[in-house]
Design a protein around this motif. Structure first.
Motif, PDB file in Angstrom:
ATOM      1  N   ASP A   3     -26.501  19.975  49.136  1.00 19.97           N
ATOM      2  CA  ASP A   3     -26.621  19.323  50.441  1.00 19.97           C
ATOM      3  C   ASP A   3     -25.956  17.955  50.382  1.00 19.97           C
ATOM      4  O   ASP A   3     -25.477  17.493  49.348  1.00 19.97           O
ATOM      5  CB  ASP A   3     -28.089  19.223  50.862  1.00 19.97           C
ATOM      6  N   SER A   4     -25.947  17.263  51.541  1.00 25.19           N
ATOM      7  CA  SER A   4     -25.237  15.992  51.638  1.00 25.19           C
ATOM      8  C   SER A   4     -25.838  14.932  50.735  1.00 25.19           C
ATOM      9  O   SER A   4     -25.155  13.993  50.314  1.00 25.19           O
ATOM     10  CB  SER A   4     -25.235  15.504  53.089  1.00 25.19           C
ATOM     11  N   ASN A   5     -27.140  15.061  50.406  1.00 17.95           N
ATOM     12  CA  ASN A   5     -27.784  14.063  49.561  1.00 17.95           C
ATOM     13  C   ASN A   5     -27.378  14.182  48.103  1.00 17.95           C
ATOM     14  O   ASN A   5     -27.611  13.273  47.318  1.00 17.95           O
ATOM     15  CB  ASN A   5     -29.308  14.183  49.678  1.00 17.95           C
ATOM     16  N   THR A   6     -26.817  15.322  47.715  1.00 17.74           N
ATOM     17  CA  THR A   6     -26.389  15.505  46.326  1.00 17.74           C
ATOM     18  C   THR A   6     -24.879  15.726  46.233  1.00 17.74           C
ATOM     19  O   THR A   6     -24.400  16.287  45.265  1.00 17.74           O
ATOM     20  CB  THR A   6     -27.130  16.686  45.681  1.00 17.74           C
ATOM     21  N   GLU A  28     -16.739   0.139  42.398  1.00 16.92           N
ATOM     22  CA  GLU A  28     -15.971  -1.028  42.816  1.00 16.92           C
ATOM     23  C   GLU A  28     -14.876  -0.639  43.800  1.00 16.92           C
ATOM     24  O   GLU A  28     -14.534  -1.407  44.708  1.00 16.92           O
ATOM     25  CB  GLU A  28     -15.358  -1.689  41.577  1.00 16.92           C
ATOM     26  N   LEU A  29     -14.334   0.572  43.635  1.00 17.62           N
ATOM     27  CA  LEU A  29     -13.282   1.062  44.506  1.00 17.62           C
ATOM     28  C   LEU A  29     -13.830   1.828  45.712  1.00 17.62           C
ATOM     29  O   LEU A  29     -13.082   2.508  46.406  1.00 17.62           O
ATOM     30  CB  LEU A  29     -12.325   1.954  43.713  1.00 17.62           C
ATOM     31  N   GLY A  30     -15.142   1.728  45.925  1.00 19.41           N
ATOM     32  CA  GLY A  30     -15.729   2.286  47.139  1.00 19.41           C
ATOM     33  C   GLY A  30     -16.141   3.733  47.075  1.00 19.41           C
ATOM     34  O   GLY A  30     -16.463   4.330  48.109  1.00 19.41           O
ATOM     35  N   ARG A  31     -16.204   4.316  45.900  1.00 21.37           N
ATOM     36  CA  ARG A  31     -16.591   5.722  45.786  1.00 21.37           C
ATOM     37  C   ARG A  31     -18.099   5.867  45.657  1.00 21.37           C
ATOM     38  O   ARG A  31     -18.776   4.986  45.123  1.00 21.37           O
ATOM     39  CB  ARG A  31     -15.919   6.374  44.576  1.00 21.37           C
ATOM     40  N   ARG A  32     -18.620   6.997  46.129  1.00 18.17           N
ATOM     41  CA  ARG A  32     -20.032   7.334  45.956  1.00 18.17           C
ATOM     42  C   ARG A  32     -20.175   8.074  44.631  1.00 18.17           C
ATOM     43  O   ARG A  32     -19.528   9.104  44.417  1.00 18.17           O
ATOM     44  CB  ARG A  32     -20.532   8.194  47.117  1.00 18.17           C
ATOM     45  N   VAL A  33     -21.020   7.553  43.749  1.00 15.91           N
ATOM     46  CA  VAL A  33     -21.046   8.018  42.360  1.00 15.91           C
ATOM     47  C   VAL A  33     -22.452   8.432  41.951  1.00 15.91           C
ATOM     48  O   VAL A  33     -23.428   7.737  42.253  1.00 15.91           O
ATOM     49  CB  VAL A  33     -20.561   6.899  41.406  1.00 15.91           C
ATOM     50  N   ALA A  34     -22.539   9.551  41.227  1.00 25.02           N
ATOM     51  CA  ALA A  34     -23.768   9.957  40.543  1.00 25.02           C
ATOM     52  C   ALA A  34     -23.501   9.929  39.046  1.00 25.02           C
ATOM     53  O   ALA A  34     -22.513  10.491  38.566  1.00 25.02           O
ATOM     54  CB  ALA A  34     -24.201  11.354  40.967  1.00 25.02           C
ATOM     55  N   LEU A  35     -24.374   9.244  38.306  1.00 24.85           N
ATOM     56  CA  LEU A  35     -24.246   9.113  36.857  1.00 24.85           C
ATOM     57  C   LEU A  35     -25.420   9.831  36.208  1.00 24.85           C
ATOM     58  O   LEU A  35     -26.576   9.453  36.405  1.00 24.85           O
ATOM     59  CB  LEU A  35     -24.223   7.639  36.464  1.00 24.85           C
ATOM     60  N   LYS A 109     -25.018   0.264  43.593  1.00 25.10           N
ATOM     61  CA  LYS A 109     -25.476   1.443  44.358  1.00 25.10           C
ATOM     62  C   LYS A 109     -25.051   2.753  43.702  1.00 25.10           C
ATOM     63  O   LYS A 109     -24.745   3.743  44.359  1.00 25.10           O
ATOM     64  CB  LYS A 109     -24.940   1.400  45.803  1.00 25.10           C
ATOM     65  N   ILE A 110     -25.056   2.761  42.375  1.00 17.59           N
ATOM     66  CA  ILE A 110     -24.740   3.984  41.629  1.00 17.59           C
ATOM     67  C   ILE A 110     -26.021   4.794  41.483  1.00 17.59           C
ATOM     68  O   ILE A 110     -27.055   4.281  41.064  1.00 17.59           O
ATOM     69  CB  ILE A 110     -24.150   3.639  40.254  1.00 17.59           C
ATOM     70  N   GLU A 111     -25.952   6.068  41.830  1.00 14.84           N
ATOM     71  CA  GLU A 111     -27.115   6.951  41.747  1.00 14.84           C
ATOM     72  C   GLU A 111     -27.325   7.384  40.299  1.00 14.84           C
ATOM     73  O   GLU A 111     -26.501   8.097  39.716  1.00 14.84           O
ATOM     74  CB  GLU A 111     -26.903   8.179  42.621  1.00 14.84           C
ATOM     75  N   MET A 112     -28.449   6.947  39.692  1.00 19.04           N
ATOM     76  CA  MET A 112     -28.774   7.351  38.334  1.00 19.04           C
ATOM     77  C   MET A 112     -29.617   8.622  38.365  1.00 19.04           C
ATOM     78  O   MET A 112     -30.610   8.692  39.084  1.00 19.04           O
ATOM     79  CB  MET A 112     -29.537   6.250  37.608  1.00 19.04           C
ATOM     80  N   VAL A 113     -29.211   9.610  37.580  1.00 23.14           N
ATOM     81  CA  VAL A 113     -29.936  10.878  37.481  1.00 23.14           C
ATOM     82  C   VAL A 113     -30.274  11.080  36.003  1.00 23.14           C
ATOM     83  O   VAL A 113     -29.364  11.160  35.161  1.00 23.14           O
ATOM     84  CB  VAL A 113     -29.088  12.046  38.000  1.00 23.14           C
ATOM     85  N   TYR A 114     -31.548  11.152  35.687  1.00 20.53           N
ATOM     86  CA  TYR A 114     -31.968  11.320  34.296  1.00 20.53           C
ATOM     87  C   TYR A 114     -32.399  12.767  34.059  1.00 20.53           C
ATOM     88  O   TYR A 114     -33.218  13.319  34.794  1.00 20.53           O
ATOM     89  CB  TYR A 114     -33.103  10.363  33.956  1.00 20.53           C
ATOM     90  N   GLY A 115     -31.827  13.373  33.031  1.00 19.95           N
ATOM     91  CA  GLY A 115     -32.147  14.750  32.689  1.00 19.95           C
ATOM     92  C   GLY A 115     -30.959  15.400  32.010  1.00 19.95           C
ATOM     93  O   GLY A 115     -29.863  14.837  31.938  1.00 19.95           O
ATOM     94  N   ASP A 116     -31.175  16.588  31.470  1.00 16.11           N
ATOM     95  CA  ASP A 116     -30.111  17.344  30.814  1.00 16.11           C
ATOM     96  C   ASP A 116     -29.200  17.965  31.859  1.00 16.11           C
ATOM     97  O   ASP A 116     -29.649  18.783  32.668  1.00 16.11           O
ATOM     98  CB  ASP A 116     -30.705  18.443  29.923  1.00 16.11           C
ATOM     99  N   GLY A 117     -27.942  17.576  31.845  1.00 15.87           N
ATOM    100  CA  GLY A 117     -26.978  18.108  32.800  1.00 15.87           C
ATOM    101  C   GLY A 117     -26.163  19.243  32.204  1.00 15.87           C
ATOM    102  O   GLY A 117     -25.831  19.222  31.017  1.00 15.87           O
ATOM    103  N   THR A 118     -25.830  20.219  33.042  1.00 17.87           N
ATOM    104  CA  THR A 118     -24.993  21.344  32.640  1.00 17.87           C
ATOM    105  C   THR A 118     -23.907  21.539  33.678  1.00 17.87           C
ATOM    106  O   THR A 118     -24.192  21.579  34.881  1.00 17.87           O
ATOM    107  CB  THR A 118     -25.814  22.641  32.517  1.00 17.87           C
ATOM    108  N   LEU A 119     -22.669  21.635  33.231  1.00 17.80           N
ATOM    109  CA  LEU A 119     -21.559  21.894  34.144  1.00 17.80           C
ATOM    110  C   LEU A 119     -21.614  23.356  34.591  1.00 17.80           C
ATOM    111  O   LEU A 119     -21.554  24.258  33.760  1.00 17.80           O
ATOM    112  CB  LEU A 119     -20.233  21.603  33.432  1.00 17.80           C
ATOM    113  N   VAL A 120     -21.740  23.586  35.897  1.00 14.05           N
ATOM    114  CA  VAL A 120     -21.849  24.958  36.391  1.00 14.05           C
ATOM    115  C   VAL A 120     -20.613  25.409  37.150  1.00 14.05           C
ATOM    116  O   VAL A 120     -20.445  26.600  37.417  1.00 14.05           O
ATOM    117  CB  VAL A 120     -23.108  25.129  37.275  1.00 14.05           C
ATOM    118  N   SER A 121     -19.739  24.478  37.510  1.00 19.24           N
ATOM    119  CA  SER A 121     -18.457  24.792  38.132  1.00 19.24           C
ATOM    120  C   SER A 121     -17.572  23.568  37.991  1.00 19.24           C
ATOM    121  O   SER A 121     -18.055  22.498  37.576  1.00 19.24           O
ATOM    122  CB  SER A 121     -18.649  25.163  39.616  1.00 19.24           C
TER     123      SER A 121
END
Length: 376
Positions: A3-6, A28-35, A109-121
């Protein structure tokens, strides 16, 4: 479908020095980022590498200065090392920088996500039950300490650098397998703390990836300090002898010590993260990339981590900074950053071979400016 929130411009898998640098530049360059980070943001460099080792090196330098005070007209004595106190100092340094980094990321305003990430696509990373989608994905999953085939790390008498940073005592003696930047740093620290240290290196010189002149300077300084080394010598095996370890070298020579530190380099963290299943080309654990650090998939970029090339090659996407088409231009002329070791080690007042050797994992600690290039 996310969804738009993710949904983000850039999703970064790995919050180490490559991942968070990429996130800060993109924001800094204006992108919306999830780390996305499974542990604590800052990664190896901040928590298990550059910063804590520089803190130990500073403590070791203070110990040496206490011994040498009389030469400067200062009445000082060295009574020993309080390892709990050393660790308290080290942890304070790390925590201060970690909190500062968290504040900086939040302010951007960087979105921090804590947890084990897996690339699915090529554009999606899953954390738990949530899928985070980005126009681009940056793989910045970093590295981990390596061992040799058949050499088991038990964490007690055969240890790696992670264990060495948490060691609750000063060993009476130690054998260090590997004469690279990590090995020589711990050799310097432990010698200043009072241990007898011998380095075993298969190649002809310490710091074998640096200029030979720099290596010889360090070897000379280590000889003066009583740090032993066996160069051009292969490791054959190690056995627990009841009170420590016995290390066997090629030709039958043996070395007895309290412990063996295995410092034979670092390898990529890429297994079990879904890279191959998502179509990412991987060779021996390393992600294959082009001159812009892109995988063959148009949405995949690679930050700092599983790529076998030197960390400062021509047209490199430096320290996870996004390349053209993501959030900035390629980092040209990065080759000028390479091979700074000779100037660093010979800098006037740099106390060659004492405490100004960097560990090559990406950052510096106050008071230890001399820093060798990344070779992991």
């Amino acid at each position: 479908m996310a969804d738009s929130n993710t949904s983000y411009d850039i999703v970064i898998l790995g919050g180490g020095s490559g991942g968070y640098a990429c996130a800060l530049r993109a924001a800094e360059l204006g992108r919306r980022v999830a780390l996305i980070e499974k542990d604590r943001v800052g990664g190896t460099c901040l928590h298990r590498g550059c910063i804590p080792t520089k803190a130990l090196l500073h403590a070791a330098e203070v110990a040496d200065q206490a011994r040498e005070g009389e030469a400067f007209g200062v009445r000082s004595t060295f009574e020993g090392i309080d390892m709990p106190g050393v660790h308290a100092y080290k942890d304070k340094v790390v925590d201060r920088l970690w909190k500062g980094l968290q504040s900086t990321l939040a302010s951007r305003k960087i979105e921090m996500v804590y947890g084990d990430g897996t690339l699915v696509s090529p554009t999606q990373v899953r954390v738990g039950d949530t899928v985070y989608e980005g126009a681009h994905v940056v793989l910045a999953t970093g590295s981990e300490a390596k061992s040799l085939p058949g050499l088991e790390i038990d964490g007690e008498r055969v240890i790696n650098s992670d264990h060495a940073l948490r060691l609750d005592r000063v060993p009476r003696s130690a054998v260090i397998l590997g004469g690279g930047v990590i090995g020589v740093e711990f050799a310097s620290v432990w010698r200043s703390f009072g241990a007898e240290v011998t380095i075993v290196e298969m190649l002809p010189h310490l710091l074998p990836l640096e200029d030979e002149a720099s290596s010889k300077l360090l070897e000379r300084a280590f000889r003066r300090r009583g740090i032993g080394y066996e160069l051009g010598t292969r490791f054959e095996g190690v056995k627990d002898n009841g009170s420590g370890v016995t290390v066997t070298l090629a030709g039958g020579k043996t070395l007895d010590a309290d412990l063996l530190l295995v410092a034979v380099g670092r390898g990529p963290v890429s297994a079990g993260l879904g890279y191959e299943a998502a179509g990412v080309a991987v060779e021996r654990g390393y992600v294959k990339v082009d001159e812009y650090c892109r995988n063959q998939r148009p949405h995949d970029l690679r930050g700092r981590g599983p790529d076998p090339r030197p960390a400062a090659g021509p047209r490199r996407v430096r320290r996870g900074h996004p390349g053209r088409g993501a959030a900035g231009r390629p980092e040209g002329n990065a080759h000028r950053l390479r091979r700074r070791a000779a100037g660093d080690l010979q800098r006037p007042g740099g106390r060659v071979g004492r405490h100004h050797v960097g560990d090559g994992r990406g950052a510096r600690h106050r008071g230890h400016r001399d820093h060798l290039p990344d070779r992991r």
